[in-house]
Design a protein around this motif. Structure first.
Motif, PDB file in Angstrom:
ATOM      1  N   ARG A  92       7.725  -0.161  -8.694  1.00  0.00           N
ATOM      2  CA  ARG A  92       8.070   0.431  -8.851  1.00  0.00           C
ATOM      3  C   ARG A  92       9.640   0.422  -8.288  1.00  0.00           C
ATOM      4  NH1 ARG A  92       4.471   2.465 -12.938  1.00  0.00           N
ATOM      5  NH2 ARG A  92       6.011   4.263 -13.527  1.00  0.00           N
ATOM      6  N   GLY A  93       9.984   0.580  -7.047  1.00  0.00           N
ATOM      7  CA  GLY A  93      10.977   0.506  -6.930  1.00  0.00           C
ATOM      8  C   GLY A  93      10.810   1.521  -5.715  1.00  0.00           C
ATOM      9  N   PHE A  94       9.663   1.429  -4.808  1.00  0.00           N
ATOM     10  CA  PHE A  94       9.312   2.866  -4.000  1.00  0.00           C
ATOM     11  C   PHE A  94       9.657   2.087  -2.636  1.00  0.00           C
ATOM     12  CE2 PHE A  94       7.833   4.672  -7.234  1.00  0.00           C
ATOM     13  CZ  PHE A  94       8.293   6.044  -6.798  1.00  0.00           C
ATOM     14  N   GLU A  95      10.054   2.153  -1.395  1.00  0.00           N
ATOM     15  CA  GLU A  95      10.454   1.537  -0.706  1.00  0.00           C
ATOM     16  C   GLU A  95       9.347   1.031   0.628  1.00  0.00           C
ATOM     17  OE1 GLU A  95      11.742   4.582  -1.492  1.00  0.00           O
ATOM     18  OE2 GLU A  95      13.778   4.546  -0.897  1.00  0.00           O
ATOM     19  N   SER A  96       9.015  -0.324   1.311  1.00  0.00           N
ATOM     20  CA  SER A  96       7.842  -0.319   1.770  1.00  0.00           C
ATOM     21  C   SER A  96       7.650   0.601   2.657  1.00  0.00           C
ATOM     22  CB  SER A  96       8.162  -1.843   2.516  1.00  0.00           C
ATOM     23  OG  SER A  96       9.046  -1.919   3.077  1.00  0.00           O
ATOM     24  N   ASN A  97       8.365   1.171   3.769  1.00  0.00           N
ATOM     25  CA  ASN A  97       7.540   1.987   4.433  1.00  0.00           C
ATOM     26  C   ASN A  97       7.341   3.010   4.168  1.00  0.00           C
ATOM     27  OD1 ASN A  97      10.224   2.467   3.576  1.00  0.00           O
ATOM     28  ND2 ASN A  97      10.066   4.211   6.478  1.00  0.00           N
ATOM     29  N   LEU A  98       8.087   3.588   2.912  1.00  0.00           N
ATOM     30  CA  LEU A  98       6.279   4.661   2.571  1.00  0.00           C
ATOM     31  C   LEU A  98       4.946   4.114   1.849  1.00  0.00           C
ATOM     32  CD1 LEU A  98       9.158   6.659   0.003  1.00  0.00           C
ATOM     33  CD2 LEU A  98       8.194   7.214   2.205  1.00  0.00           C
ATOM     34  N   VAL A  99       5.263   3.064   1.165  1.00  0.00           N
ATOM     35  CA  VAL A  99       3.742   2.119   0.512  1.00  0.00           C
ATOM     36  C   VAL A  99       3.471   2.005   1.783  1.00  0.00           C
ATOM     37  CG1 VAL A  99       3.361  -0.199  -0.274  1.00  0.00           C
ATOM     38  CG2 VAL A  99       5.392   1.326  -1.529  1.00  0.00           C
ATOM     39  N   TYR A 100       3.212   1.329   2.652  1.00  0.00           N
ATOM     40  CA  TYR A 100       2.544   1.028   3.599  1.00  0.00           C
ATOM     41  C   TYR A 100       1.715   1.531   4.855  1.00  0.00           C
ATOM     42  CZ  TYR A 100       4.585  -3.850   3.381  1.00  0.00           C
ATOM     43  OH  TYR A 100       4.087  -5.029   2.088  1.00  0.00           O
ATOM     44  N   ASP A 101       2.798   3.003   4.952  1.00  0.00           N
ATOM     45  CA  ASP A 101       2.150   4.156   5.373  1.00  0.00           C
ATOM     46  C   ASP A 101       1.245   4.995   4.748  1.00  0.00           C
ATOM     47  OD1 ASP A 101       3.905   4.168   7.424  1.00  0.00           O
ATOM     48  OD2 ASP A 101       5.307   5.847   6.735  1.00  0.00           O
ATOM     49  N   LYS A 102       1.364   4.783   3.335  1.00  0.00           N
ATOM     50  CA  LYS A 102       1.028   5.602   2.407  1.00  0.00           C
ATOM     51  C   LYS A 102      -0.239   5.264   2.869  1.00  0.00           C
ATOM     52  CE  LYS A 102      -0.175   9.370  -1.014  1.00  0.00           C
ATOM     53  NZ  LYS A 102      -0.256  10.214  -0.396  1.00  0.00           N
ATOM     54  N   VAL A 103      -0.554   3.738   1.996  1.00  0.00           N
ATOM     55  CA  VAL A 103      -1.889   2.653   1.257  1.00  0.00           C
ATOM     56  C   VAL A 103      -2.709   3.453   3.061  1.00  0.00           C
ATOM     57  CG1 VAL A 103      -1.210   0.656   3.071  1.00  0.00           C
ATOM     58  CG2 VAL A 103      -2.265   0.544   1.159  1.00  0.00           C
TER      59      VAL A 103
END
Length: 158
Positions: free
Chosen positions: A139-150
């Motif tokens: 979806r184009g979200f930044e990897s740092n955001l995604v990994y923090d959220k998971v």
């Protein structure tokens, strides 16, 4: 569709095409080529469209960024890549991304992440994590955001 258009007819048709929805220069040139217009005619028509404000790359880029974020829930990386693909300049891409406020961006990100996390029917924690991350990165979200959220969602036991 008829095969041969006069410049006047082409202008009328292309004005409607641009008025219907924001277009980038590349889309309009492709449409004019499909109408069998030659390079000189295309240049003449493009100058007219820009002068009459039917065509404005900045307006297109801003509208594109807003729409893809609010409606399709795309992240900044995907929006940037799609605009680059349409030959939009880096400066205009920066301007377009400012259309999305940090608050709105994060709110969309969190809502999409939580909704997606809930829908993944996977008992294996690693596979679930991978499916979630792949989806959010696509979806184009930044990897740092995604990994923090998971990490946050795994720790909260959602």
């Amino acid at each position: 569709m008829k095969d041969v258009f006069s410049v006047k007819e082409a202008i009328k048709k292309i004005e409607y095409f641009c008025a219907y929805q924001e277009r980038c220069h590349e889309e309009v040139v492709a449409k004019l080529r499909s109408m069998k217009m030659d390079s000189d005619e295309i240049d003449q028509i493009m100058v007219h469209l820009i002068a009459e404000n039917f065509l404005n790359e900045e307006r297109f880029a801003c509208s594109f960024a807003r729409g893809k974020h609010r409606i399709k829930h795309w992240g900044k990386i995907r929006i940037t890549n799609e605009l680059k693909f349409r030959n939009i300049s880096k400066t205009l891409i920066k301007t377009a991304l400012k259309e999305i406020t940090p608050e709105e961006y994060l709110e969309t990100f969190h809502l999409l992440a939580e909704k997606n996390w809930e829908t993944i029917r996977e008992t294996n924690a690693l596979k679930k994590r991978k499916k979630f991350c792949d989806y959010m990165l696509r979806r184009g979200f930044e990897s740092n955001l995604v990994y923090d959220k998971v990490k946050e969602m795994e720790n909260s036991g959602q």
